[in-house]
Motif scaffolding. Structure first.
Motif, PDB file in Angstrom:
ATOM      1  N   HIS A 122      73.150  25.837  55.546  1.00 21.09           N
ATOM      2  CA  HIS A 122      73.246  25.996  56.961  1.00 21.09           C
ATOM      3  C   HIS A 122      74.577  25.379  57.640  1.00 21.09           C
ATOM      4  N   GLU A 232      66.515  20.973  52.932  1.00 17.15           N
ATOM      5  CA  GLU A 232      66.662  21.980  53.879  1.00 17.15           C
ATOM      6  C   GLU A 232      65.786  23.268  53.569  1.00 17.15           C
ATOM      7  N   GLU A 236      62.382  24.924  55.310  1.00 12.92           N
ATOM      8  CA  GLU A 236      62.349  26.092  55.517  1.00 12.92           C
ATOM      9  C   GLU A 236      60.959  26.805  55.019  1.00 12.92           C
TER      10      GLU A 236
END
Length: 263
Positions: A122, A232, A236
């Motif tokens: 990201h 992360e 998600e």
């Protein structure tokens, strides 16, 4: 002894016994449940990819791991491509994910132009405001379709290179982990890489158990990630709360769990 009587599943296999020792020193009990298989290199495909970017240099090369670049350099050298590959790295702009990858290039005498120092895809995506370019993207066995789609939506052409690939984990092991979660046996599940997250959730989705597992991870079982990249990937997939150490190390992860349970 902050993990006294705590039962913790660890989805990494490569350093499983090392993590078990760390957990047991804190009074906990470890269940090693590898959620990824072995790592291998498809040498022919990697060499072909190296040849292609030498013959048709991209306008940007993105490296997500120093280990992967090292493997590429080894294969280039072994196949008579060492010098042109090295020349490519010194003439084409380079972007890297993570400080380890940055340090790898610094040791080669190369300073990448873009560095995502937190090590997440990201952040790397946010750092690259590029369009209408040809890009070579080196991955570490894990596809990132969202990142690739974002690059392509900006009219970039993306060529992916996988120096390392992974085989799936043993299904019986993942099934055992799911059963232990459902039975209430576990207090925490520690994920030590993003690829483990993918394989684990692919399994529970295939078994139509994703919602039940997410409910457990969000309300009853503590989800733990070794670092921001793994965190992360968990988020998600729908995990809302994740315990992550400030330093992405196995020892730091165990100490973060110990501190969490002492508070």
């Amino acid at each position: 002894m902050g993990l006294k009587d705590k039962r913790i599943a660890v989805t990494g296999g490569r350093k499983g016994e090392e993590i078990r020792t760390l957990i047991e020193k804190q009074g906990g009990k470890a269940f090693i449940r590898p959620a990824q298989g072995t790592v291998f290199t498809n040498a022919a495909h990697v060499v072909q990819s190296i040849q292609e970017i030498i013959e048709n240099p991209p306008q940007l090369v993105i490296f997500t791991t120093g280990m992967g670049e090292k493997r590429m350099a080894e294969l280039a050298e072994a196949n008579g491509l060492g010098k042109p590959y090295e020349q490519l790295l010194r003439t084409v702009p380079i972007a890297v994910r993570g400080t380890k990858t940055f340090q790898h290039f610094k040791q080669k005498g190369i300073t990448p132009g873009t560095v995502a120092d937190r090590g997440t895809i990201h952040q790397l995506e946010e750092s690259l405001a590029i369009e209408n370019q040809s890009i070579a993207l080196q991955m570490h066995g894990e596809n990132v379709p969202t990142f690739i789609k974002t690059l392509e939506q900006a009219n970039n052409t993306v060529r992916t290179i996988y120096p390392y690939e992974h085989t799936p984990p043993e299904e019986a092991v993942v099934e055992q982990l799911v059963e232990e979660m459902e039975s209430g046996l576990l207090d925490a599940v520690a994920f030590t890489s993003a690829i483990q997250v993918r394989y684990f959730f692919d399994y529970v989705e295939n078994k139509k158990k994703k919602n039940a597992i997410l409910s457990l991870l969000n309300d009853e079982i503590l989800p733990v990630a070794v670092g921001e990249v793994t965190e992360e990937h968990l988020k998600e997939r729908g995990v809302k709360r994740v315990l992550t150490p400030t330093t992405p190390r196995m020892g730091a992860m165990v100490m973060a769990m110990s501190k969490y349970y002492q508070e």
